[in-house]
Design a protein around this motif. Structure first.
Motif, PDB file in Angstrom:
ATOM      1  N   ALA A  20       0.831  -1.206   0.000  1.00  0.00           N
ATOM      2  CA  ALA A  20       0.000   0.000   0.000  1.00  0.00           C
ATOM      3  C   ALA A  20       0.867   1.258   0.000  1.00  0.00           C
ATOM      4  O   ALA A  20       0.556   2.242  -0.691  1.00  0.00           O
ATOM      5  CB  ALA A  20      -0.930  -0.007   1.214  1.00  0.00           C
ATOM      6  N   ALA A  21       1.956   1.230   0.749  1.00  0.00           N
ATOM      7  CA  ALA A  21       2.861   2.383   0.789  1.00  0.00           C
ATOM      8  C   ALA A  21       3.531   2.601  -0.566  1.00  0.00           C
ATOM      9  O   ALA A  21       3.673   3.743  -1.022  1.00  0.00           O
ATOM     10  CB  ALA A  21       3.903   2.186   1.875  1.00  0.00           C
ATOM     11  N   ALA A  24       0.961   4.161  -2.835  1.00  0.00           N
ATOM     12  CA  ALA A  24       0.720   5.571  -2.520  1.00  0.00           C
ATOM     13  C   ALA A  24       1.876   6.446  -2.970  1.00  0.00           C
ATOM     14  O   ALA A  24       1.671   7.544  -3.499  1.00  0.00           O
ATOM     15  CB  ALA A  24       0.498   5.731  -1.015  1.00  0.00           C
ATOM     16  N   LEU A  27       1.728   6.674  -6.836  1.00  0.00           N
ATOM     17  CA  LEU A  27       0.645   7.564  -7.268  1.00  0.00           C
ATOM     18  C   LEU A  27       0.979   9.028  -6.982  1.00  0.00           C
ATOM     19  O   LEU A  27       0.632   9.918  -7.775  1.00  0.00           O
ATOM     20  CB  LEU A  27      -0.661   7.181  -6.586  1.00  0.00           C
ATOM     21  CG  LEU A  27      -1.322   5.911  -7.101  1.00  0.00           C
ATOM     22  CD1 LEU A  27      -2.536   5.566  -6.240  1.00  0.00           C
ATOM     23  CD2 LEU A  27      -1.730   6.071  -8.549  1.00  0.00           C
ATOM     24  N   ALA A  28       1.655   9.278  -5.866  1.00  0.00           N
ATOM     25  CA  ALA A  28       2.051  10.654  -5.562  1.00  0.00           C
ATOM     26  C   ALA A  28       3.059  11.169  -6.584  1.00  0.00           C
ATOM     27  O   ALA A  28       2.983  12.314  -7.033  1.00  0.00           O
ATOM     28  CB  ALA A  28       2.636  10.727  -4.150  1.00  0.00           C
ATOM     29  N   ARG A  41       3.936  10.643   1.984  1.00  0.00           N
ATOM     30  CA  ARG A  41       2.631  10.009   1.738  1.00  0.00           C
ATOM     31  C   ARG A  41       2.727   8.496   1.882  1.00  0.00           C
ATOM     32  O   ARG A  41       1.814   7.852   2.412  1.00  0.00           O
ATOM     33  CB  ARG A  41       2.113  10.381   0.359  1.00  0.00           C
ATOM     34  CG  ARG A  41       1.687  11.821   0.271  1.00  0.00           C
ATOM     35  CD  ARG A  41       1.109  12.140  -1.080  1.00  0.00           C
ATOM     36  NE  ARG A  41       0.877  13.586  -1.220  1.00  0.00           N
ATOM     37  CZ  ARG A  41       0.491  14.162  -2.325  1.00  0.00           C
ATOM     38  NH1 ARG A  41       0.291  13.442  -3.408  1.00  0.00           N
ATOM     39  NH2 ARG A  41       0.307  15.460  -2.360  1.00  0.00           N
ATOM     40  N   ALA A  42       3.822   7.916   1.428  1.00  0.00           N
ATOM     41  CA  ALA A  42       4.013   6.478   1.575  1.00  0.00           C
ATOM     42  C   ALA A  42       4.148   6.095   3.044  1.00  0.00           C
ATOM     43  O   ALA A  42       3.578   5.091   3.484  1.00  0.00           O
ATOM     44  CB  ALA A  42       5.247   6.036   0.787  1.00  0.00           C
ATOM     45  N   THR A  45       0.763   6.254   4.733  1.00  0.00           N
ATOM     46  CA  THR A  45      -0.046   5.102   4.327  1.00  0.00           C
ATOM     47  C   THR A  45       0.396   3.837   5.050  1.00  0.00           C
ATOM     48  O   THR A  45      -0.433   3.060   5.531  1.00  0.00           O
ATOM     49  CB  THR A  45       0.039   4.903   2.808  1.00  0.00           C
ATOM     50  OG1 THR A  45      -0.379   6.104   2.168  1.00  0.00           O
ATOM     51  CG2 THR A  45      -0.833   3.754   2.358  1.00  0.00           C
TER      52      THR A  45
END
Length: 65
Positions: A20-21, A24, A27-28, A41-42, A45
Motif C-alpha cells: 500500500a505504501a 501511494a 501515485l504521488a 505520503r508512503a 499510508t
C-alpha cells in the motif's frame, strides 16, 4: 501451531502495508509530487495500514466472545 499462524499473519500485514505504501508513493509521484512528499505520503499510508491492523486485532477478541 498458534505461533506459526501468528507469525504468518504479522508477515501478511507487513507485506500489505508495504504494498500500500509503494502504491501511494508511486501515485504521488505520478501526480507530480516531489520525492520527499511522495515518501511522506508512503510513510503515512504504511502507518495507517499498521494502525488499522492493530485496531482490528485488538477488537477481534471482543467480537468473538
Amino acid at each position: 501451531m498458534n505461533v506459526a499462524v501468528l507469525l504468518l499473519a504479522i508477515a501478511l500485514v507487513i507485506v500489505m502495508a508495504v504494498l500500500a505504501a509503494l502504491g501511494a508513493g508511486k501515485l504521488a509521484r505520478l501526480d507530480g509530487a516531489s520525492y520527499p512528499t511522495a515518501l511522506t505520503r508512503a510513510a503515512v499510508t504504511f502507518a495507517a495500514v499498521i494502525t488499522l491492523a492493530c485496531t482490528a486485532a485488538s477488537a477481534l477478541p471482543a467480537l468473538l466472545h
